[in-house]
Design a protein around this motif. Structure first.
Motif, mmCIF file in Angstrom:
data_model
loop_
_atom_site.group_PDB
_atom_site.id
_atom_site.type_symbol
_atom_site.label_atom_id
_atom_site.label_comp_id
_atom_site.label_asym_id
_atom_site.label_seq_id
_atom_site.Cartn_x
_atom_site.Cartn_y
_atom_site.Cartn_z
ATOM 1 N N LYS A 1 21.912 27.724 -27.184
ATOM 2 C CA LYS A 1 21.272 29.002 -27.503
ATOM 3 C C LYS A 1 20.522 29.552 -26.297
ATOM 4 O O LYS A 1 20.531 30.765 -26.035
ATOM 5 N N TYR A 2 19.880 28.665 -25.549
ATOM 6 C CA TYR A 2 19.161 29.103 -24.356
ATOM 7 C C TYR A 2 20.146 29.614 -23.300
ATOM 8 O O TYR A 2 19.889 30.621 -22.623
ATOM 9 N N ALA A 3 21.273 28.927 -23.167
ATOM 10 C CA ALA A 3 22.295 29.341 -22.194
ATOM 11 C C ALA A 3 22.838 30.730 -22.527
ATOM 12 O O ALA A 3 23.024 31.565 -21.628
ATOM 13 N N THR A 4 23.078 30.993 -23.805
ATOM 14 C CA THR A 4 23.584 32.320 -24.195
ATOM 15 C C THR A 4 22.521 33.390 -23.999
ATOM 16 O O THR A 4 22.836 34.523 -23.596
ATOM 17 N N LYS A 5 21.281 33.047 -24.252
ATOM 18 C CA LYS A 5 20.196 34.017 -24.088
ATOM 19 C C LYS A 5 20.025 34.405 -22.627
ATOM 20 O O LYS A 5 19.788 35.581 -22.306
ATOM 21 N N VAL A 6 20.165 33.434 -21.737
ATOM 22 C CA VAL A 6 20.002 33.695 -20.304
ATOM 23 C C VAL A 6 21.187 34.484 -19.741
ATOM 24 O O VAL A 6 21.018 35.369 -18.896
ATOM 25 N N SER A 7 22.396 34.175 -20.201
ATOM 26 C CA SER A 7 23.605 34.758 -19.615
ATOM 27 C C SER A 7 24.099 36.014 -20.329
ATOM 28 O O SER A 7 24.962 36.722 -19.794
ATOM 29 N N ARG A 8 23.581 36.328 -21.505
ATOM 30 C CA ARG A 8 24.098 37.447 -22.294
ATOM 31 C C ARG A 8 24.006 38.780 -21.531
ATOM 32 O O ARG A 8 24.955 39.565 -21.518
ATOM 33 N N ALA A 9 22.885 39.040 -20.889
ATOM 34 C CA ALA A 9 22.707 40.320 -20.191
ATOM 35 C C ALA A 9 23.703 40.463 -19.037
ATOM 36 O O ALA A 9 24.289 41.531 -18.838
ATOM 37 N N GLY A 10 23.926 39.392 -18.287
ATOM 38 C CA GLY A 10 24.830 39.450 -17.147
ATOM 39 C C GLY A 10 26.274 39.690 -17.541
ATOM 40 O O GLY A 10 26.954 40.551 -16.949
ATOM 41 N N VAL A 11 26.755 38.960 -18.542
ATOM 42 C CA VAL A 11 28.154 39.121 -18.951
ATOM 43 C C VAL A 11 28.366 40.458 -19.651
ATOM 44 O O VAL A 11 29.456 41.036 -19.580
ATOM 45 N N THR A 12 27.326 40.963 -20.328
ATOM 46 C CA THR A 12 27.436 42.286 -20.950
ATOM 47 C C THR A 12 27.549 43.375 -19.884
ATOM 48 O O THR A 12 28.346 44.313 -20.017
ATOM 49 N N ALA A 13 26.762 43.242 -18.819
ATOM 50 C CA ALA A 13 26.844 44.201 -17.712
ATOM 51 C C ALA A 13 28.223 44.149 -17.054
ATOM 52 O O ALA A 13 28.785 45.187 -16.677
ATOM 53 N N LEU A 14 28.781 42.946 -16.939
ATOM 54 C CA LEU A 14 30.126 42.793 -16.362
ATOM 55 C C LEU A 14 31.172 43.471 -17.237
ATOM 56 O O LEU A 14 32.091 44.128 -16.731
ATOM 57 N N ALA A 15 31.026 43.321 -18.552
ATOM 58 C CA ALA A 15 31.950 43.983 -19.480
ATOM 59 C C ALA A 15 31.802 45.501 -19.408
ATOM 60 O O ALA A 15 32.792 46.235 -19.492
ATOM 61 N N PHE A 16 30.579 45.977 -19.239
ATOM 62 C CA PHE A 16 30.346 47.415 -19.081
ATOM 63 C C PHE A 16 31.042 47.942 -17.828
ATOM 64 O O PHE A 16 31.539 49.067 -17.807
ATOM 65 N N PHE A 17 31.068 47.128 -16.791
ATOM 66 C CA PHE A 17 31.674 47.544 -15.533
ATOM 67 C C PHE A 17 33.167 47.832 -15.699
ATOM 68 O O PHE A 17 33.740 48.617 -14.933
ATOM 69 N N SER A 18 33.791 47.216 -16.699
ATOM 70 C CA SER A 18 35.219 47.441 -16.924
ATOM 71 C C SER A 18 35.517 48.898 -17.248
ATOM 72 O O SER A 18 36.634 49.378 -17.033
ATOM 73 N N ALA A 19 34.508 49.614 -17.774
ATOM 74 C CA ALA A 19 34.716 51.014 -18.151
ATOM 75 C C ALA A 19 34.989 51.913 -16.946
ATOM 76 O O ALA A 19 35.610 52.969 -17.089
ATOM 77 N N CYS A 20 34.524 51.513 -15.765
ATOM 78 C CA CYS A 20 34.747 52.334 -14.582
ATOM 79 C C CYS A 20 35.806 51.754 -13.658
ATOM 80 O O CYS A 20 36.045 52.284 -12.571
ATOM 81 N N VAL A 21 36.461 50.682 -14.072
ATOM 82 C CA VAL A 21 37.446 50.031 -13.215
ATOM 83 C C VAL A 21 38.803 50.709 -13.288
ATOM 84 O O VAL A 21 39.492 50.848 -12.265
ATOM 85 N N ASN A 22 39.211 51.144 -14.478
ATOM 86 C CA ASN A 22 40.560 51.710 -14.634
ATOM 87 C C ASN A 22 40.838 52.877 -13.685
ATOM 88 O O ASN A 22 41.887 52.903 -13.037
ATOM 89 N N PRO A 23 39.943 53.863 -13.555
ATOM 90 C CA PRO A 23 40.216 54.939 -12.577
ATOM 91 C C PRO A 23 40.362 54.418 -11.151
ATOM 92 O O PRO A 23 41.184 54.915 -10.388
ATOM 93 N N LEU A 24 39.564 53.399 -10.789
ATOM 94 C CA LEU A 24 39.674 52.824 -9.451
ATOM 95 C C LEU A 24 41.016 52.134 -9.252
ATOM 96 O O LEU A 24 41.622 52.219 -8.180
ATOM 97 N N LEU A 25 41.491 51.454 -10.301
ATOM 98 C CA LEU A 25 42.787 50.783 -10.220
ATOM 99 C C LEU A 25 43.889 51.784 -9.923
ATOM 100 O O LEU A 25 44.718 51.582 -9.036
#
Length: 318
Positions: A216-240
């Motif tokens: 639970k602690y591991a998910t709490k610490v890493s949740r924000a980072g992986v969510t930001a990474l997933a958000f970044f996918s929204a701007c990747v397709n035009p770059l591709l």
């Protein structure tokens, strides 16, 4: 863009752009939250923002999966692709995708709450589950629908298309190969960590004791980072698309994506047309040969006359 094929591709790309663009429009809320380290927009915005984010996440992933299936049909089933690639059909499919995405995003709305810590004077907008069962359902459902089902479809479709392209001589083969490989890799790299955290969250609710607390602690610490990474996918397709076809963009402008993706369809259609003409020619030759044989049996004679076959009746007693 002119033509039915290109208009269909443009419709798919437009909807993908709407889904990704909406996610990007929501980023100021999350950036402000990260900077202030507190959610200051209230409970309603918390629920609506994450609901819209999840809705467009599902829509974006489903549209990418549909586009991969569209490429597969264009290469392996061109006749079927031509019958399905109609504006009215694609419009109905996209409407179903948006409605389905809206329904699937309901848990994100239901489970989001603003938790206030009056001692430390900060608030946080995060998922709140009444029981471990709710948490297991939420994260398992999200990972299953948003990754485990669409990702294999994208991979299998594009891998088969790549295999077909390597054995063919398409004019835009190298660009399309790069684009397809980039789509698969970025999809996995940007979304896999998020869903790995979801799996860890589920395991933490299935276990007890010290192991459960560590997970639970591991998910709490890493949740924000992986969510930001997933958000970044929204701007990747035009770059591709931009990197895969920079010279096409100079020539065709905003229509270069359709030009690139329709390269396989154009080549396939040429090949199918030539094969169809060849088959028709063989059928005509075969039919003509059968007629000649029948005429020979019935006592007919062929005479070459000015490059053409002149058939006339011959008396049976001559």
């Amino acid at each position: 863009m002119k033509g039915r094929e290109k208009s269909v591709t443009c419709i798919l790309i437009l909807n993908l752009a709407i889904a990704d663009g909406t996610i990007l429009l929501l980023t100021p809320f999350f950036i402000t939250f990260l900077v202030q380290k507190s959610w200051s927009f209230g409970r309603a915005v918390c629920k609506v923002a994450y609901y819209l984010c999840c809705l467009n996440m599902y829509a974006s992933i489903f549209i990418i999966a549909i586009m991969s299936m569209d490429r597969f049909l264009a290469v392996f089933r061109p006749y079927m692709a031509q019958s399905l690639r109609k504006r009215e059909v694609v419009t109905k499919v996209l409407l179903a995708i948006w409605l389905l995405a809206g329904a699937l995003a309901i848990p994100a709305f239901a489970y989001r709450e603003v938790i206030e810590n009056k001692k430390l004077n900060f608030s946080i907008c995060e998922p709140c589950h009444a029981s471990p069962g709710d948490s297991i359902f939420h994260y398992t459902f999200e990972t299953l629908v948003a990754f485990l089902l669409p990702f294999p479809i994208v991979c299998v479709s594009y891998v088969l298309v790549l295999g077909k392209l390597k054995s063919s001589r398409f004019e835009q083969r190298s660009r399309i190969e790069k684009l397809i490989a980039a789509i698969i890799v970025t999809f996995a790299v940007l979304w896999l960590p998020y869903h790995v955290v979801n799996v860890i969250q589920v395991v933490s609710n299935l276990t007890t004791g010290n192991l459960s607390q560590k997970l639970k602690y591991a998910t709490k610490v890493s949740r924000a980072g992986v969510t930001a990474l997933a958000f970044f996918s929204a701007c990747v397709n035009p770059l591709l698309y931009a990197f895969a076809a920079s010279d096409l963009f100079k020539i065709f402008g905003v229509g270069f994506v359709a030009k690139l993706l329709e390269g396989t369809v154009a080549e396939i259609q040429k090949r199918v047309k030539s094969q169809r003409d060849l088959v028709k020619g063989l059928v005509r030759i075969g039919s003509r040969g059968e007629s000649v044989n029948m005429e020979a049996k019935n006592g007919l004679k062929e005479v070459a006359y000015n490059g053409e076959l002149d058939v006339f009746a011959q008396a049976s007693d001559s």
